[in-house]
Design a protein around this motif. Structure first.
Motif, PDB file in Angstrom:
ATOM      1  N   ILE A   4       0.828  -1.210   0.000  1.00 34.12           N
ATOM      2  CA  ILE A   4       0.000   0.000   0.000  1.00 34.12           C
ATOM      3  C   ILE A   4       0.859   1.256   0.000  1.00 34.12           C
ATOM      4  CG2 ILE A   4      -1.658   1.331   1.376  1.00 34.12           C
ATOM      5  CD1 ILE A   4      -2.843  -1.372   2.259  1.00 34.12           C
ATOM      6  N   ILE A   5       1.903   1.274   0.822  1.00 33.20           N
ATOM      7  CA  ILE A   5       2.809   2.433   0.848  1.00 33.20           C
ATOM      8  C   ILE A   5       3.496   2.601  -0.497  1.00 33.20           C
ATOM      9  CG2 ILE A   5       4.933   3.341   1.872  1.00 33.20           C
ATOM     10  CD1 ILE A   5       4.037   2.039   4.514  1.00 33.20           C
ATOM     11  N   SER A   6       3.901   1.482  -1.101  1.00 34.54           N
ATOM     12  CA  SER A   6       4.534   1.550  -2.428  1.00 34.54           C
ATOM     13  C   SER A   6       3.569   2.112  -3.463  1.00 34.54           C
ATOM     14  CB  SER A   6       4.997   0.148  -2.853  1.00 34.54           C
ATOM     15  OG  SER A   6       5.936  -0.377  -1.951  1.00 34.54           O
ATOM     16  N   GLU A   7       2.297   1.722  -3.377  1.00 34.12           N
ATOM     17  CA  GLU A   7       1.292   2.242  -4.304  1.00 34.12           C
ATOM     18  C   GLU A   7       1.095   3.743  -4.111  1.00 34.12           C
ATOM     19  OE1 GLU A   7      -1.484  -1.765  -4.889  1.00 34.12           O
ATOM     20  OE2 GLU A   7      -1.893  -0.368  -3.255  1.00 34.12           O
ATOM     21  N   LEU A   8       1.073   4.193  -2.867  1.00 30.36           N
ATOM     22  CA  LEU A   8       0.929   5.626  -2.600  1.00 30.36           C
ATOM     23  C   LEU A   8       2.113   6.409  -3.145  1.00 30.36           C
ATOM     24  CD1 LEU A   8      -0.484   5.571   1.038  1.00 30.36           C
ATOM     25  CD2 LEU A   8      -1.649   6.476  -0.977  1.00 30.36           C
ATOM     26  N   ILE A   9       3.316   5.866  -2.969  1.00 29.01           N
ATOM     27  CA  ILE A   9       4.515   6.528  -3.501  1.00 29.01           C
ATOM     28  C   ILE A   9       4.433   6.619  -5.020  1.00 29.01           C
ATOM     29  CG2 ILE A   9       7.017   6.298  -3.811  1.00 29.01           C
ATOM     30  CD1 ILE A   9       7.118   5.055  -0.999  1.00 29.01           C
ATOM     31  N   LEU A  10       4.011   5.517  -5.651  1.00 27.57           N
ATOM     32  CA  LEU A  10       3.893   5.513  -7.116  1.00 27.57           C
ATOM     33  C   LEU A  10       2.864   6.527  -7.581  1.00 27.57           C
ATOM     34  CD1 LEU A  10       4.720   4.286  -9.796  1.00 27.57           C
ATOM     35  CD2 LEU A  10       3.057   2.447  -9.425  1.00 27.57           C
ATOM     36  N   PHE A 101      -7.047  -4.386   3.943  1.00 25.65           N
ATOM     37  CA  PHE A 101      -5.827  -3.977   3.255  1.00 25.65           C
ATOM     38  C   PHE A 101      -5.924  -4.252   1.757  1.00 25.65           C
ATOM     39  CE2 PHE A 101      -3.558  -4.756   7.476  1.00 25.65           C
ATOM     40  CZ  PHE A 101      -3.477  -3.408   7.762  1.00 25.65           C
ATOM     41  N   ILE A 102      -6.594  -5.345   1.403  1.00 29.72           N
ATOM     42  CA  ILE A 102      -6.767  -5.687  -0.015  1.00 29.72           C
ATOM     43  C   ILE A 102      -7.685  -4.678  -0.688  1.00 29.72           C
ATOM     44  CG2 ILE A 102      -7.554  -7.455  -1.627  1.00 29.72           C
ATOM     45  CD1 ILE A 102      -6.867  -9.533   0.523  1.00 29.72           C
ATOM     46  N   ASN A 103      -8.755  -4.272   0.024  1.00 27.15           N
ATOM     47  CA  ASN A 103      -9.639  -3.240  -0.530  1.00 27.15           C
ATOM     48  C   ASN A 103      -8.887  -1.946  -0.799  1.00 27.15           C
ATOM     49  OD1 ASN A 103     -12.075  -4.422   1.802  1.00 27.15           O
ATOM     50  ND2 ASN A 103     -11.985  -4.918  -0.364  1.00 27.15           N
ATOM     51  N   ILE A 104      -8.069  -1.524   0.164  1.00 27.17           N
ATOM     52  CA  ILE A 104      -7.300  -0.292   0.007  1.00 27.17           C
ATOM     53  C   ILE A 104      -6.345  -0.411  -1.169  1.00 27.17           C
ATOM     54  CG2 ILE A 104      -5.598   1.230   1.090  1.00 27.17           C
ATOM     55  CD1 ILE A 104      -6.821   0.426   3.803  1.00 27.17           C
ATOM     56  N   SER A 105      -5.659  -1.550  -1.250  1.00 32.53           N
ATOM     57  CA  SER A 105      -4.712  -1.759  -2.352  1.00 32.53           C
ATOM     58  C   SER A 105      -5.421  -1.756  -3.694  1.00 32.53           C
ATOM     59  CB  SER A 105      -3.971  -3.085  -2.147  1.00 32.53           C
ATOM     60  OG  SER A 105      -3.085  -3.334  -3.211  1.00 32.53           O
ATOM     61  N   ASN A 106      -6.586  -2.401  -3.771  1.00 33.74           N
ATOM     62  CA  ASN A 106      -7.344  -2.421  -5.030  1.00 33.74           C
ATOM     63  C   ASN A 106      -7.736  -1.014  -5.471  1.00 33.74           C
ATOM     64  OD1 ASN A 106      -7.171  -5.173  -5.170  1.00 33.74           O
ATOM     65  ND2 ASN A 106      -9.357  -5.564  -4.937  1.00 33.74           N
TER      66      ASN A 106
END
Length: 407
Positions: A4-10, A101-106
Motif C-alpha cells: 500500500i505504501i509503495s502504491e501511494l509513492i507511485l 488492506f486488499i480493498n485499500i490496495s485495489n
C-alpha cells in the motif's frame, strides 16, 4: 502495508510528472478522489461488518479463503491463483491480517491505472483537458470504486493491461539501447504470464498490443521501402513458430483449449439479436434503476453497493453522452496509444458479448467504463462549444431512453 505504501509513492510520482507536464490541479483532483474513495470504502466495510461478513460473496470469498489457507501454510489450488498470491503478498507485508488492506490496495491500483493512462495520453499529444476529464470521471465514479475495490481480481488484470500498454508505448516512442529493449521484451512476456494467471485469456492482451505495434511497423516499411517491408514480413514469419512453441510450453494454448469451447457454447446459447445488441447492453448497463433494485436483479448484493452503483451508473450515462457527442463531432486522431487501446477494447467487448450476452457483473462494468472513457478521450479532443453541448444533451436523452430499455 508495504504494498500500500509503495502504491501511494507511485501515485505521488506519477502525479508529480503529470503536474510537470502542465496538469497543475492534479493534487486537488487526488485529494477529492481519496475523500470519495475513503467514504465508499468505510461504508462498504461497515455494512459487511453489520451483516457478519469479512468479504463480499461469490469469487471474493473464494479468493479470501484461499489467501487465508496460504497464510496458514496449507496447500492451495484454485482458479486465478495470480490474484490469490497478490492478496497473500499484501497480507504478509502488513502488520496484521485484515481483509481491508486488499480493498485499500485495489482502490489505489484503480488510481494508479488511471494516472498511468493519463500520463500516456499527455505523452501522446492528447489535449490536457482530455486527461483531466478522464481522471475525474474515473476516480470519482462510485460504481467503479465499489465494483473494483472489492476483493476481486479485475483491477489487477486492468493494472497489468495498462503496464503492457506502457511498455509497448515506450518501445514505440523512445530510443533505447538493445539491452534495455531486451529487458522490456522480457517484461512483456512476464506480464503476459501474469495476465494469464489472473484470467485464462489474459495473454491475448499482449498479443493485441503487439499486433497494433507490428501493424504500424509494417505500414511504415511499406511506405518507405518495399525491401524492408519484405524483410520484416519474413522476420515475423520466422519468429512465429518459436513463439507458438513457447506459448504451448507455458500452457497458454491449453488455456485456450479449455476456455474457447465455453465461450462458444455460451455464444451459441444466445440469439443473434442478443449478441448484436450485447455491446449496447455492456455500454449502458446496468443502469441506475436496475442497480438501485439490486435485491431483485443481482444474485449477490449489498445495500450500499446498490446505492453506489445506481449513482455511478447515472453519472456514466451523462459521461457517455458527452463522449459520444465528442466522438461524433471531434476530429479522430488514431495514434499508437489509441490503436492499442482500440484493439484491447474490441477484445474485451467481443469476449464479454459472446460469454455473457451483455449481462455483466458490476466489476466488468467498472473495467468497461474505464476502457471506453480512455479510448474515446485518446481519440478525439474534448470540445465544449455550443454545438457539442447541444449534441451531448441530445445524446444523454437517447442514452437514458436506450439504457432503460436495454437494462
Amino acid at each position: 502495508m508495504v504494498i500500500i505504501i509503495s502504491e501511494l509513492i507511485l501515485i505521488m510520482l506519477i502525479a508529480r510528472n503529470l503536474r510537470n507536464k502542465g496538469l497543475h490541479s492534479i493534487y486537488r483532483y487526488l485529494c477529492l478522489a481519496f475523500l470519495v474513495q475513503a467514504f465508499i470504502l468505510i461504508v462498504y466495510r461497515l455494512e459487511l461488518a453489520s451483516i457478519g461478513r469479512n468479504v463480499y460473496y461469490s469469487d471474493a470469498e473464494v479468493y479470501w479463503n484461499a489467501t487465508l489457507s496460504l497464510l496458514y501454510g496449507n496447500p492451495v489450488r484454485t482458479w486465478n491463483m495470480g490474484y490469490v498470491y497478490y492478496c497473500y503478498i499484501i497480507q504478509i507485508t502488513s502488520p496484521f491480517i485484515w481483509v481491508g488492506f486488499i480493498n485499500i490496495s485495489n482502490i489505489l491500483l484503480i488510481d494508479i491505472t488511471i494516472l498511468i493512462f493519463s500520463y500516456l495520453m499527455v505523452n501522446s499529444q492528447v489535449p490536457m483537458k482530455n486527461a483531466q476529464f478522464f481522471i475525474l470521471v474515473c476516480t470519482l465514479n462510485p460504481l467503479i470504486i465499489y465494483a473494483l475495490g472489492r476483493n476481486l481480481k479485475d483491477v489487477l488484470f486492468l493494472f497489468y493491461t495498462m503496464l503492457t500498454l506502457v511498455i509497448f508505448h515506450w518501445l514505440k516512442t523512445k530510443r533505447t539501447k538493445r539491452i534495455t529493449r531486451g529487458v522490456l521484451y522480457c517484461l512483456i512476456v512476464i506480464l503476459a504470464v501474469l495476465l494469464t494467471d489472473v484470467r485464462p485469456w489474459g495473454f491475448l492482451v499482449s498479443i493485441a498490443a503487439l499486433f497494433a505495434s507490428v501493424s504500424e511497423v509494417l505500414a511504415y516499411h511499406f511506405r518507405k521501402s518495399p525491401v524492408r517491408f519484405g524483410v520484416t514480413c519474413i522476420f515475423i514469419m520466422v519468429s512465429l513458430p518459436p513463439i507458438a512453441i513457447l506459448m504451448k510450453q507455458r500452457g497458454f494454448l491449453s488455456h485456450l483449449d479449455l476456455w474457447i469451447p465455453i465461450v462458444l457454447e455460451n455464444a451459441r446459447s444466445q440469439s443473434w439479436s442478443r449478441l448484436l445488441l450485447a455491446p449496447m447492453r455492456i455500454l449502458t448497463g446496468p443502469g441506475p434503476l436496475r442497480s438501485v433494485l439490486g435485491n431483485e436483479y443481482f444474485l449477490f448484493y449489498t445495500v450500499s453497493g446498490n446505492v453506489f452503483s445506481a449513482i455511478g451508473a447515472f453519472m456514466w450515462w451523462i459521461v457517455l453522452g458527452i463522449l459520444v457527442a465528442n466522438l461524433l463531432v471531434g476530429n479522430k486522431q488514431l495514434n499508437h496509444l489509441s490503436k492499442m487501446l482500440l484493439l484491447i477494447f474490441g477484445l474485451f467487448m467481443m469476449i464479454y458479448s459472446m460469454q455473457y450476452g451483455g449481462s455483466l457483473e458490476l466489476r466488468f462494468r467498472g473495467i468497461v467504463y474505464i476502457l471506453t472513457s480512455g479510448l474515446v478521450l485518446s481519440l478525439v479532443p474534448r470540445r465544449s462549444d455550443n454545438r457539442v453541448r447541444s449534441l451531448a444533451i441530445i445524446m444523454m436523452f437517447v442514452i437514458f431512453a436506450g439504457g432503460l430499455w436495454f437494462s
